[in-house]
Design a protein around this motif. Structure first.
Motif, PDB file in Angstrom:
ATOM      1  N   ALA A   2      43.706  53.165 -18.176  1.00  0.00           N
ATOM      2  CA  ALA A   2      42.378  53.022 -18.772  1.00  0.00           C
ATOM      3  C   ALA A   2      41.360  53.904 -18.066  1.00  0.00           C
ATOM      4  O   ALA A   2      40.471  54.460 -18.705  1.00  0.00           O
ATOM      5  CB  ALA A   2      41.931  51.565 -18.736  1.00  0.00           C
ATOM      6  N   GLY A   3      41.498  54.054 -16.744  1.00  0.00           N
ATOM      7  CA  GLY A   3      40.567  54.874 -15.974  1.00  0.00           C
ATOM      8  C   GLY A   3      40.661  56.352 -16.290  1.00  0.00           C
ATOM      9  O   GLY A   3      39.735  57.106 -16.004  1.00  0.00           O
ATOM     10  N   ARG A   4      41.747  56.779 -16.880  1.00  0.00           N
ATOM     11  CA  ARG A   4      41.938  58.195 -17.221  1.00  0.00           C
ATOM     12  C   ARG A   4      41.470  58.539 -18.628  1.00  0.00           C
ATOM     13  O   ARG A   4      41.489  59.699 -19.020  1.00  0.00           O
ATOM     14  CB  ARG A   4      43.415  58.560 -17.077  1.00  0.00           C
ATOM     15  N   MET A   5      41.065  57.536 -19.379  1.00  0.00           N
ATOM     16  CA  MET A   5      40.637  57.776 -20.756  1.00  0.00           C
ATOM     17  C   MET A   5      39.170  58.147 -20.800  1.00  0.00           C
ATOM     18  O   MET A   5      38.386  57.710 -19.965  1.00  0.00           O
ATOM     19  CB  MET A   5      40.904  56.531 -21.608  1.00  0.00           C
ATOM     20  N   THR A   6      38.797  58.950 -21.804  1.00  0.00           N
ATOM     21  CA  THR A   6      37.403  59.366 -21.921  1.00  0.00           C
ATOM     22  C   THR A   6      36.508  58.201 -22.332  1.00  0.00           C
ATOM     23  O   THR A   6      35.346  58.148 -21.948  1.00  0.00           O
ATOM     24  CB  THR A   6      37.251  60.516 -22.938  1.00  0.00           C
ATOM     25  N   GLU A   7      37.038  57.301 -23.126  1.00  0.00           N
ATOM     26  CA  GLU A   7      36.303  56.088 -23.500  1.00  0.00           C
ATOM     27  C   GLU A   7      37.139  54.886 -23.084  1.00  0.00           C
ATOM     28  O   GLU A   7      38.355  54.891 -23.245  1.00  0.00           O
ATOM     29  CB  GLU A   7      36.072  56.043 -25.007  1.00  0.00           C
ATOM     30  N   PRO A   8      36.497  53.842 -22.566  1.00  0.00           N
ATOM     31  CA  PRO A   8      37.257  52.645 -22.174  1.00  0.00           C
ATOM     32  C   PRO A   8      37.951  52.031 -23.380  1.00  0.00           C
ATOM     33  O   PRO A   8      37.339  51.898 -24.445  1.00  0.00           O
ATOM     34  CB  PRO A   8      36.211  51.692 -21.611  1.00  0.00           C
ATOM     35  N   PRO A   9      39.197  51.674 -23.240  1.00  0.00           N
ATOM     36  CA  PRO A   9      39.910  51.072 -24.371  1.00  0.00           C
ATOM     37  C   PRO A   9      39.509  49.619 -24.578  1.00  0.00           C
ATOM     38  O   PRO A   9      38.966  48.970 -23.691  1.00  0.00           O
ATOM     39  CB  PRO A   9      41.372  51.145 -23.930  1.00  0.00           C
ATOM     40  N   GLU A  10      39.751  49.146 -25.774  1.00  0.00           N
ATOM     41  CA  GLU A  10      39.645  47.721 -26.066  1.00  0.00           C
ATOM     42  C   GLU A  10      41.062  47.184 -26.013  1.00  0.00           C
ATOM     43  O   GLU A  10      41.961  47.725 -26.645  1.00  0.00           O
ATOM     44  CB  GLU A  10      39.035  47.493 -27.438  1.00  0.00           C
ATOM     45  N   LEU A  11      41.258  46.133 -25.248  1.00  0.00           N
ATOM     46  CA  LEU A  11      42.598  45.602 -25.043  1.00  0.00           C
ATOM     47  C   LEU A  11      42.842  44.349 -25.866  1.00  0.00           C
ATOM     48  O   LEU A  11      41.942  43.531 -26.050  1.00  0.00           O
ATOM     49  CB  LEU A  11      42.802  45.254 -23.567  1.00  0.00           C
ATOM     50  N   LEU A  12      44.063  44.222 -26.316  1.00  0.00           N
ATOM     51  CA  LEU A  12      44.532  42.989 -26.923  1.00  0.00           C
ATOM     52  C   LEU A  12      45.645  42.491 -26.016  1.00  0.00           C
ATOM     53  O   LEU A  12      46.694  43.113 -25.913  1.00  0.00           O
ATOM     54  CB  LEU A  12      45.061  43.231 -28.337  1.00  0.00           C
ATOM     55  N   LEU A  13      45.388  41.398 -25.317  1.00  0.00           N
ATOM     56  CA  LEU A  13      46.370  40.818 -24.404  1.00  0.00           C
ATOM     57  C   LEU A  13      47.115  39.732 -25.168  1.00  0.00           C
ATOM     58  O   LEU A  13      46.522  38.748 -25.600  1.00  0.00           O
ATOM     59  CB  LEU A  13      45.675  40.244 -23.172  1.00  0.00           C
ATOM     60  N   VAL A  14      48.411  39.938 -25.327  1.00  0.00           N
ATOM     61  CA  VAL A  14      49.223  39.061 -26.171  1.00  0.00           C
ATOM     62  C   VAL A  14      50.286  38.370 -25.336  1.00  0.00           C
ATOM     63  O   VAL A  14      50.917  38.983 -24.474  1.00  0.00           O
ATOM     64  CB  VAL A  14      49.910  39.872 -27.292  1.00  0.00           C
ATOM     65  N   ASN A  15      50.483  37.094 -25.623  1.00  0.00           N
ATOM     66  CA  ASN A  15      51.598  36.356 -25.044  1.00  0.00           C
ATOM     67  C   ASN A  15      52.221  35.558 -26.173  1.00  0.00           C
ATOM     68  O   ASN A  15      51.513  34.919 -26.949  1.00  0.00           O
ATOM     69  CB  ASN A  15      51.129  35.437 -23.922  1.00  0.00           C
ATOM     70  N   ALA A  16      53.539  35.603 -26.267  1.00  0.00           N
ATOM     71  CA  ALA A  16      54.231  34.916 -27.353  1.00  0.00           C
ATOM     72  C   ALA A  16      55.357  34.055 -26.797  1.00  0.00           C
ATOM     73  O   ALA A  16      56.021  34.427 -25.836  1.00  0.00           O
ATOM     74  CB  ALA A  16      54.798  35.935 -28.336  1.00  0.00           C
ATOM     75  N   HIS A  17      55.517  32.896 -27.421  1.00  0.00           N
ATOM     76  CA  HIS A  17      56.611  31.984 -27.064  1.00  0.00           C
ATOM     77  C   HIS A  17      57.305  31.520 -28.332  1.00  0.00           C
ATOM     78  O   HIS A  17      56.652  31.195 -29.317  1.00  0.00           O
ATOM     79  CB  HIS A  17      56.079  30.754 -26.307  1.00  0.00           C
ATOM     80  N   ASP A  18      58.618  31.491 -28.261  1.00  0.00           N
ATOM     81  CA  ASP A  18      59.402  30.926 -29.355  1.00  0.00           C
ATOM     82  C   ASP A  18      59.336  29.414 -29.208  1.00  0.00           C
ATOM     83  O   ASP A  18      59.811  28.860 -28.223  1.00  0.00           O
ATOM     84  CB  ASP A  18      60.841  31.430 -29.273  1.00  0.00           C
ATOM     85  N   ASP A  19      58.737  28.768 -30.171  1.00  0.00           N
ATOM     86  CA  ASP A  19      58.506  27.330 -30.074  1.00  0.00           C
ATOM     87  C   ASP A  19      59.573  26.484 -30.775  1.00  0.00           C
ATOM     88  O   ASP A  19      59.453  25.260 -30.849  1.00  0.00           O
ATOM     89  CB  ASP A  19      57.128  26.972 -30.621  1.00  0.00           C
ATOM     90  N   ILE A  20      60.638  27.100 -31.249  1.00  0.00           N
ATOM     91  CA  ILE A  20      61.660  26.361 -31.993  1.00  0.00           C
ATOM     92  C   ILE A  20      62.250  25.227 -31.166  1.00  0.00           C
ATOM     93  O   ILE A  20      62.412  24.106 -31.647  1.00  0.00           O
ATOM     94  CB  ILE A  20      62.763  27.306 -32.500  1.00  0.00           C
ATOM     95  N   ALA A  21      62.566  25.504 -29.907  1.00  0.00           N
ATOM     96  CA  ALA A  21      63.192  24.482 -29.055  1.00  0.00           C
ATOM     97  C   ALA A  21      62.271  23.284 -28.814  1.00  0.00           C
ATOM     98  O   ALA A  21      62.750  22.187 -28.554  1.00  0.00           O
ATOM     99  CB  ALA A  21      63.611  25.090 -27.720  1.00  0.00           C
TER     100      ALA A  21
END
Length: 119
Positions: A2-21
Motif C-alpha cells: 500500500a505504501g508503494r501505491m500513488t493513491e492509498p487503496p481501499e481494503l476489503l478484509l474478508v474472513n470466511a467459514h464453512d458453517d455446515i458442520a
C-alpha cells in the motif's frame, strides 16, 4: 504494498467459514449463538489485518462470510470490483492440500483478478 501505491487503496478484509458442520449445533444452542461464535472467530482471525490497516491509516471494510469458503471469498472480491486480491495462507500440510486442495488455490482459480498469496 500500500505504501508503494500513488493513491492509498481501499481494503476489503474478508474472513470466511464453512458453517455446515455447525448447522446441527444451531438446533441446540440457536442460530444466533452459532452466528455470534463464527463472527467472534472471524474477527479474531482478522485482528492483525484490522490493526495493520488502522496503523497505516488505510480505509477498509470487513466482510464475515459463511458457506463454501473459496467461492465466497472469490465472489466477495469480484463484487467489490477490486484490481487485486491478496490472500493469506493458513499453511496446512502438503498432504492435506494434496488430499483436499488448497483454499488459496481455489480462490486464485475462481477470482477474476490476480491473487498473490502471502504466508
Amino acid at each position: 504494498l500500500a505504501g508503494r501505491m500513488t493513491e492509498p487503496p481501499e481494503l476489503l478484509l474478508v474472513n470466511a467459514h464453512d458453517d455446515i458442520a455447525l448447522r446441527g449445533a444451531s438446533q441446540f444452542v440457536g442460530k444466533d449463538a452459532v452466528k455470534q461464535y463464527l463472527d467472534d472467530l472471524s474477527l479474531g482471525e482478522l485482528k492483525d489485518a484490522i490493526d495493520a490497516a488502522h496503523k497505516s491509516k488505510l480505509r477498509f471494510e470487513t466482510k464475515l462470510l459463511r458457506g463454501q469458503v473459496a467461492p465466497a471469498i472469490a465472489k466477495a472480491a469480484t463484487d467489490a470490483g477490486g484490481d487485486l486480491g491478496v490472500l493469506g495462507s493458513k499453511g496446512r500440510s502438503a498432504l492435506k492440500d494434496l488430499l483436499f486442495g488448497s483454499v488459496a488455490q481455489r480462490v486464485a482459480a475462481l477470482a477474476e483478478m490476480p491473487v498473490p498469496l502471502v504466508k
